[in-house]
Write a protein that holds these residues in place. Structure first.
Motif, PDB file in Angstrom:
ATOM      1  N   ARG A   1       0.828  -1.216   0.000  1.00 26.30           N
ATOM      2  CA  ARG A   1       0.000   0.000   0.000  1.00 26.30           C
ATOM      3  C   ARG A   1       0.859   1.262   0.000  1.00 26.30           C
ATOM      4  NH1 ARG A   1      -5.215  -0.915   0.762  1.00 26.30           N
ATOM      5  NH2 ARG A   1      -5.678   1.133   1.641  1.00 26.30           N
ATOM      6  N   LYS A   2       1.971   1.203   0.719  1.00 27.75           N
ATOM      7  CA  LYS A   2       2.861   2.368   0.731  1.00 27.75           C
ATOM      8  C   LYS A   2       3.394   2.629  -0.684  1.00 27.75           C
ATOM      9  CE  LYS A   2       6.922   4.542   2.690  1.00 27.75           C
ATOM     10  NZ  LYS A   2       6.264   5.840   2.592  1.00 27.75           N
ATOM     11  N   VAL A   3       3.846   1.546  -1.326  1.00 28.46           N
ATOM     12  CA  VAL A   3       4.465   1.712  -2.645  1.00 28.46           C
ATOM     13  C   VAL A   3       3.419   2.028  -3.724  1.00 28.46           C
ATOM     14  CG1 VAL A   3       5.773   0.533  -4.459  1.00 28.46           C
ATOM     15  CG2 VAL A   3       6.429   0.251  -2.058  1.00 28.46           C
TER      16      VAL A   3
ATOM     17  N   GLY B   1       0.747   4.960  -1.978  1.00 33.38           N
ATOM     18  CA  GLY B   1       1.311   6.099  -1.253  1.00 33.38           C
ATOM     19  C   GLY B   1       0.748   6.257   0.154  1.00 33.38           C
ATOM     20  N   GLU B   2       0.176   5.176   0.707  1.00 32.06           N
ATOM     21  CA  GLU B   2      -0.422   5.261   2.053  1.00 32.06           C
ATOM     22  C   GLU B   2       0.661   5.219   3.136  1.00 32.06           C
ATOM     23  OE1 GLU B   2      -4.290   3.259   3.077  1.00 32.06           O
ATOM     24  OE2 GLU B   2      -2.963   2.026   4.287  1.00 32.06           O
TER      25      GLU B   2
ATOM     26  N   LYS C   1       1.145  -3.218 -10.259  1.00 31.40           N
ATOM     27  CA  LYS C   1       1.205  -2.521  -8.971  1.00 31.40           C
ATOM     28  C   LYS C   1       2.624  -2.012  -8.719  1.00 31.40           C
ATOM     29  CE  LYS C   1      -1.959  -4.154  -5.622  1.00 31.40           C
ATOM     30  NZ  LYS C   1      -2.256  -5.177  -4.597  1.00 31.40           N
TER      31      LYS C   1
ATOM     32  N   PRO D   1       4.386   3.416  -8.757  1.00 32.14           N
ATOM     33  CA  PRO D   1       5.139   4.623  -8.402  1.00 32.14           C
ATOM     34  C   PRO D   1       5.614   5.404  -9.627  1.00 32.14           C
ATOM     35  CG  PRO D   1       5.991   2.712  -7.208  1.00 32.14           C
ATOM     36  CD  PRO D   1       5.029   2.196  -8.233  1.00 32.14           C
TER      37      PRO D   1
ATOM     38  N   ARG E   1      -1.475   4.120 -10.840  1.00 27.22           N
ATOM     39  CA  ARG E   1      -1.727   4.424  -9.435  1.00 27.22           C
ATOM     40  C   ARG E   1      -3.175   4.882  -9.250  1.00 27.22           C
ATOM     41  NH1 ARG E   1       1.991   7.466  -5.125  1.00 27.22           N
ATOM     42  NH2 ARG E   1       2.845   5.377  -5.230  1.00 27.22           N
TER      43      ARG E   1
ATOM     44  N   LEU F   1      -5.907   3.226  -6.795  1.00 27.95           N
ATOM     45  CA  LEU F   1      -6.545   4.006  -5.728  1.00 27.95           C
ATOM     46  C   LEU F   1      -8.072   3.917  -5.852  1.00 27.95           C
ATOM     47  CD1 LEU F   1      -4.229   7.168  -5.604  1.00 27.95           C
ATOM     48  CD2 LEU F   1      -4.704   5.639  -3.675  1.00 27.95           C
TER      49      LEU F   1
ATOM     50  N   ASN G   1      -4.330  -7.043   0.386  1.00 30.48           N
ATOM     51  CA  ASN G   1      -3.106  -6.676  -0.337  1.00 30.48           C
ATOM     52  C   ASN G   1      -1.933  -7.563   0.077  1.00 30.48           C
ATOM     53  OD1 ASN G   1      -3.992  -3.191  -0.003  1.00 30.48           O
ATOM     54  ND2 ASN G   1      -4.417  -4.530  -1.714  1.00 30.48           N
TER      55      ASN G   1
END
Lengths: 196, 196
Positions: A163-165, A168-169, B104, B108, B114, B118, B158
């Motif tokens: 989720r971070k990657v 961006g969470e 996924k 980035p 992305r 989202l 995830n």
């Protein structure tokens, strides 16, 4: 190999992975991000795969040392573990989450990558099993299956990372949710202070 | 575009992503996996990115229709949701988890990817919030924060996905752990039968 040269190649590889992804990684780009020539990099690593295996080993080593804790109380060990896992990346290793995700997505195609990720996962699971089992033995945590908690924790960490990657969470959000859940399982919230 | 041509390109793209990853994806390989020429594929999609955006839209559409449920009882809706998310991939969409992970890891670097991830995440979170809020209102679930449960569920999904692709871990293992955790939060286990 001189360790400075190795670190320089590793750091340059991290920057290239974060800027261009695995798909855009070439020895030329690594050379451009460092003071070395492609010939010098090839002298140390025959192939891109060999270099990336060394990169992954280095990354796992750094993560392992981050997980080492002086604490003996299982509650303090659990909090220290979450601190290590959910801490914001250090500036000089910034971007590592993106680099790891790049190599993880290659695991289905690259057996040496998959083996390293499986080894890392086993290590993390064992740490959690150990902390939970000790916490139950010492009467700090409620009776529960340590393996189940380890499965929950590792899966949540993997999800937080993805989720971070990808989205961006911030990692903090997941940490809070995991702490609440652990409190339900263990009867103790790793976000609270240990009172001796 | 004829929908058969589109499906043929989409299916071929899936096979190429699963065999070669994003790094190995070329229009030529997609042509090799289909009955079409690269010129014919280029006629429909100017660039690889355009094709992959269409691929991702198609994938999200299929997933969304999998999530549609006839059930009205929040407990049945929760079980149907977990069935849809954790079911083994259908043979004709087999490999989709690998393809999703490939895209996924590109999120980035590719804003359109992305944005799609989202959007998908928001949709899944809203479904969970809705089910949990209804279940609390109707007295089936204990009082809890529906947003927190949605965070827990999406992060676990995830994580399960990353583990399936990178480590080869079966989805069932995660489902079991998630059910046990949901039972602690909601006072009801989605693995149990609904007794009216």
């Amino acid at each position: 190999m001189k360790s400075e040269t190795k670190s320089e190649i590793i750091d340059a590889t991290n920057r290239v992975l974060c800027k261009h992804g695995y798909a855009g990684l070439t020895m030329q780009k690594i050379a451009d991000e460092s003071s070395l020539t492609t010939a010098a990099i090839h002298y140390h690593f025959d192939t891109k795969e060999e270099l990336l295996n060394a990169f992954l080993d280095n990354l796992i080593e750094r993560f392992t040392s981050k997980l080492a804790s002086e604490a003996t109380d299982p509650r303090e060990r659990l909090t220290a573990f979450l601190d290590a896992v959910f801490s914001s990346p250090n500036p000089d290793v910034d971007g590592f989450p993106v680099a790891i995700m790049e190599l993880k997505s290659q695991a289905p195609f690259q057996t040496p990558f998959r083996e390293r990720f499986l080894g890392l996962d086993d290590m993390v699971r064992e740490i959690v099993v150990d902390i939970v089992a000790d916490g139950i033995d010492e009467g700090h945590f409620e009776e529960t299956d340590p393996n189940e908690i380890a499965g929950l924790v590792t899966t949540t960490i993997n999800g937080a990372h993805a989720r971070k990657v990808a989205l961006g969470e911030p990692l903090d959000e997941t940490r809070h949710v995991l702490e609440t859940t652990l409190e339900l399982h263990l009867g103790w919230n790793p976000g609270s202070e240990v009172v001796a």
